[in-house]
Scaffold this active site. Structure first.
Site, PDB file in Angstrom:
ATOM      1  N   LYS A  57       0.825  -1.207   0.000  1.00 31.52           N
ATOM      2  CA  LYS A  57       0.000   0.000   0.000  1.00 31.52           C
ATOM      3  C   LYS A  57       0.861   1.260   0.000  1.00 31.52           C
ATOM      4  O   LYS A  57       0.489   2.284  -0.576  1.00 31.52           O
ATOM      5  CB  LYS A  57      -0.941   0.014   1.220  1.00 31.52           C
ATOM      6  CG  LYS A  57      -2.342  -0.416   0.883  1.00 31.52           C
ATOM      7  CD  LYS A  57      -2.565  -1.910   0.876  1.00 31.52           C
ATOM      8  CE  LYS A  57      -2.349  -2.594  -0.422  1.00 31.52           C
ATOM      9  NZ  LYS A  57      -2.508  -4.052  -0.331  1.00 31.52           N
ATOM     10  N   HIS A 445     -23.027  15.139   2.357  1.00 34.93           N
ATOM     11  CA  HIS A 445     -22.986  15.560   0.961  1.00 34.93           C
ATOM     12  C   HIS A 445     -21.946  16.653   0.803  1.00 34.93           C
ATOM     13  O   HIS A 445     -21.859  17.528   1.641  1.00 34.93           O
ATOM     14  CB  HIS A 445     -24.366  16.095   0.542  1.00 34.93           C
ATOM     15  CG  HIS A 445     -24.406  16.567  -0.876  1.00 34.93           C
ATOM     16  ND1 HIS A 445     -24.449  15.688  -1.937  1.00 34.93           N
ATOM     17  CD2 HIS A 445     -24.378  17.820  -1.398  1.00 34.93           C
ATOM     18  CE1 HIS A 445     -24.471  16.388  -3.067  1.00 34.93           C
ATOM     19  NE2 HIS A 445     -24.423  17.682  -2.762  1.00 34.93           N
TER      20      HIS A 445
END
Lengths: 461, 435
Positions: A57, A445
């Site tokens: 990673k 959002h």
């Protein structure tokens, strides 16, 4: 008894210091048991930390930066061509990432008074483990946890000469950036490392035995990744077998079935991993090992020997660190007499490629095979505000639910950050939430997580 | 169309059985009634005959596997495909009656839920493990059928005791002696054991799984002990004369192949006394609030075997002579010890006798073999100094204890019943005449 032979008694001996082993040992210590970890490297972290999840990673992060820099051009931002120096990259990976985490684990072990013994642990019956190594000793135990993990599987039937043919462990050391790299195996390891080397500048050829990348994974999720690697890699040969590898004068000649001989500077063999169960003296216990080398365990992680438990890769698929960690905790609790069970419904899986692929629970086909009447809904990230701001529209959230109850059975994701987003999906599947539960939960959002809510709403109709 | 054979209902609340041996192989063509497989249930090894003839297409079970009632054991090939006998002649249905419904609808297992793990949160699953509740058997009341903590608790606590629904239709005539007012269900009983301490902290331990039989005994004893208020009445019977009769008749009986024992006389005495004390030949229906008096006397006799305690049942003891009882008992005990007892040998008891005399002791308080309401234990008879007509004389005294369900009978009832048994044992003439 031989002079200098040390015999000690502990509650629990843990063979292997990887995620399964250290999770078991830490949990044992928390529950008041005295554990000792026997690890060949005398350290905690295992393949995951030293030659698997973590270093890969770290390198993928580097590859991601290079990819983002390229994408920046579309936004009118130019950095020029990246100049890559391997020494600082390797040093960053080894010291600032792997080293830092290893020191952290050592500190945790010290805090919990978990001792790590360096050496190879071999069972001598179901009461004793002999430790072979610098400080040979015998450890008598009430219970043992086998967490010896897995190693890269060699290529069957093909000799792999010289160090130009690497396994994933060697490839993670990034000995150089080969001009031409052949990656054998289109699974998650081959794809992740293939993308790393491609980003660093290698011309990558991938060969996969089956007729698709990431065998066994939902084709719909694989598609966007497939499109990306088609552009990124020099060639992808599906349904193709490697019949011979020959080292010639600083290069490797590869014979691919039905193709002309090709020459590569290095070859990465990434055809899976196999459990490490040989040479552990398991035959002196009642534990059973199957033909593939997998130790058979029940939901309590117990083997057929009441004193011996096993966790992690050595107990078979899915060979994932987080599964091993959960099993390790279960094993410790079982030893402590608690009513624990590895009964998890969702074991999330993540492929850390660009785009990332992640899933948990049942895929559509598996849900149908299990006898569910299923309803499947999708949310394409092309409609996601957050995806648009990231310049990425290739993502997809796919939700599989039981048609009668609306219960979420499985979730598949592809797109940037899919590996993080799957956490919420796993929470939903593990806790038997319904689509309504998810649809009625407010998602911030604009975020990519809204896709899950949208897919759930679509299911409600 | 392939035909499936499922594990038939074995009765007596048995829900599962362990496969001991599969007696046929895939591809075999077998006749109706041929032995298919051997299973070990509750207490017996039972041979299951094939309810149909034909070619064995697939065997779905293996020895050692525990299967639920209704699970598919064997699939038979299409009748036309195999060299099978005609499906018509199934006149005398073989023992497992449920097997008769051959081809049609597969019997669905308990709750209608798709395969896979039952829907519950991890903490609820942990609770279920703590309470020993099988989540697959719990109906979920939460959204989408999710099983809640409350569902698990409701299932674990008293679920079993309360499960038996009242079926007020077919019940035989004479009402129990003390009616008055409508019947009401009794409160359910249910206890969940607390978590065990961590024994490992004091030394190594080993966990050994219970055998099927041990588990059954454990469950039934725990059920009886927690459900039934037990009370025990002690007495002693002077069996000097009876012993002389047993000894005197022993040789003659043996010549006729009968092994005459004190137990046979005890059974005769119990059966005779039960006729006069029907409350002890009964079962309590807590759901209906009624006592079910049984118009038959089937006596269970506790038999110690290598595998554990088994209680075979001797039928209609009240109508049998001591010699008949002795002969049947010997045959029954042998079947049990050989593991050859049939299910019919093991169920339908109305009262249990346990004779611990062979192992010594001065008395014991057994647990009632639920849903019976009483059990008689006898210990070893001993010569003891006894005062008779002002003289101290040695007499053979048999200690016995009657343990009964205090919900059904009171101490005085128990004392009278026990005294009746003692009286019969002390007057062998009356006993033999059934008076």
């Amino acid at each position: 008894m031989v002079m200098g032979d040390l015999v000690r008694e502990v509650d629990v001996v843990v063979l292997g210091g990887g995620p399964g082993g250290y999770s078991a040992a830490f949990r044992c210590a928390e529950l008041g048991l005295e554990p000792v970890v026997v690890d060949a490297g005398g350290r905690l972290g295992g393949a995951c930390l030293f030659e698997g999840c973590i270093p890969s990673k770290a390198l993928l992060h580097a590859a991601h930066l290079i990819g983002e820099v390229e994408r920046a051009r579309e936004l009118g931002i130019e950095f020029g061509e990246p100049r890559i120096s391997l020494d600082p990259l390797r040093k960053w990976k080894a010291d600032r990432v792997v080293g830092k985490l290893a020191r952290g684990l050592t500190a945790v072990a010290r805090g919990k008074k978990v001792e790590v013994v360096s050496g190879r642990g071999v069972f001598a019956g179901a009461r004793e483990v002999r430790v072979e190594g610098d400080a040979p000793q015998t450890i008598r135990f009430a219970h043992a946890v086998v967490a010896t993990g897995s190693v890269p599987r060699p290529l069957a039937g093909v000799a792999t000469p010289g160090d130009r043919v690497m396994d994933s462990t060697a490839a993670l050391e990034v000995p150089d950036v080969p001009e031409r790299l052949l990656v054998i195996g289109g699974g998650y390891i081959g794809l992740e490392l293939g993308q790393v080397y491609a980003a660093l500048g290698s011309r990558v050829t991938m060969v996969e035995l089956t007729d698709g990348l990431l065998p066994g994974v939902d084709r719909e999720l694989v598609q966007p990744l497939g499109r990306r690697v088609e552009r990124l890699f020099a060639a992808i040969h599906l349904g193709t077998r490697v019949t011979a590898l020959r080292e010639t004068d600083g290069a490797v000649e590869a014979s691919l079935e039905g193709r002309a001989l090709e020459t590569f500077d290095r070859v990465l063999v990434a055809v899976g991993r196999r459990p490490v169960s040989e040479g552990l003296g398991l035959e002196t216990t009642r534990a059973r090992v199957d033909a593939r080398g997998i130790i058979e365990v029940d939901a309590q992680c117990r083997t057929a020997d009441p004193r011996v438990l096993a966790v992690g890769d050595v107990t078979g698929e899915p060979m994932l660190a987080h599964r091993a960690m959960r099993q390790g905790k279960v094993a410790a609790e079982v030893i402590a007499g608690r009513p624990a069970a590895f009964d998890n419904v969702a074991v999330p899986a993540v492929v850390f490629t660009d785009p990332e692929i992640a899933w948990c629970g049942l895929a559509e086909a598996a849900a149908r095979a299990a006898g569910h009447e299923v309803k499947v809904t999708r949310f394409a990230w092309a409609a996601s505000g957050r995806a648009a701001t990231l310049g990425r529209a290739d993502g997809l959230t796919k939700l599989v639910a039981d048609a009668a109850t609306g219960r979420i059975l499985g979730v598949g994701l592809v797109g940037p950050n899919a590996g993080e987003l799957v956490a919420e999906a796993a929470l939903a599947v593990e806790n038997a939430l319904t689509a309504e539960d998810v649809a009625a939960t407010i998602h911030a959002h604009p975020t990519l997580s809204e896709g899950f809510m949208e897919a759930a709403e679509a299911l409600l109709g | 169309m392939p035909r499936e054979f499922r594990l038939p209902d074995l009765g007596e609340g048995l829900t599962e059985a362990e496969v001991v041996e599969v007696l046929v192989r895939e591809g075999d063509v077998i006749a109706e009634d041929a032995p298919l497989l051997e299973v070990e249930t509750d207490k017996a090894k039972v041979e299951i005959p094939s309810p149909m003839g034909g070619r064995v297409e697939k065997i779905h079970v293996a020895p050692g596997q525990t299967v639920q009632v209704g699970a598919v054991l064997v699939t038979f090939a299409d009748a036309a495909a195999g060299a099978a006998p005609r499906p018509a002649a199934r006149a005398a249905a073989p023992a497992p009656a449920a097997a008769a419904r051959v081809p049609a609808a597969p019997a669905p297992p308990a709750p209608a839920r798709a395969a896979g793990p039952p829907p519950a949160t991890p903490s609820t699953r942990r609770l279920a493990r703590e309470l020993g509740v099988d989540l697959a058997a719990v109906a979920g009341s939460g959204p989408g059928g999710r099983i809640t903590d409350e569902d698990v608790r409701a299932h674990g606590g008293g679920g079993r005791a309360a499960a038996a629904p009242a079926a007020p239709a077919a019940r035989t005539a004479p009402a129990p002696a003390s009616p008055g007012g409508p019947a009401k269900p009794l409160a359910a009983v249910g206890l969940t054991p607390p978590a065990l301490p961590r024994f490992e902290q004091w030394g190594p331990v080993e966990r050994v799984p219970l055998s099927h039989l041990r588990r059954t005994i454990a469950e039934r004893m725990a059920l009886s002990a927690s459900l039934v208020p037990h009370v025990t009445h002690f007495d002693r019977a002077d069996i000097t004369e009876l012993e002389a009769i047993v000894r005197g008749g022993f040789e003659a009986a043996r010549e006729r192949g009968i092994y005459l024992t004190l137990t046979s006389f005890l059974l005769k005495a119990v059966a005779t006394a039960l006729g006069r004390h029907p409350h002890f030949n009964a079962s309590l229906d807590p759901g209906a609030g009624e006592l079910i008096l049984k118009r038959y006397v089937h006596l269970g006799v506790a038999v110690a075997t290598e595998r554990g305690l088994i209680v075979p049942v001797l039928r209609d003891v009240d109508g049998k002579s001591v010699l008949e009882i002795a002969r049947e008992l010997a045959a029954l005990a042998q079947r049990v010890r050989d593991g050859k007892a049939t299910l019919e040998d093991l169920r339908g008891g109305t009262f249990t006798l346990t004779n611990i005399g062979a192992l010594g002791g001065t008395g014991a308080i057994p647990i009632i073999n639920y849903p019976e309401v009483a059990i008689l234990a006898v210990a070893r008879g001993r010569l003891e100094p006894t005062v008779r007509d002002g003289q101290v004389v040695p007499r053979l005294l048999l200690p016995l204890s009657l343990t009964f369900d205090h919900r059904v009978a009171d101490g005085a009832d128990g004392a009278r019943f026990a005294a009746d048994i003692v009286g019969l044992l002390e007057n062998p003439g009356r006993l033999l005449l059934g008076l």
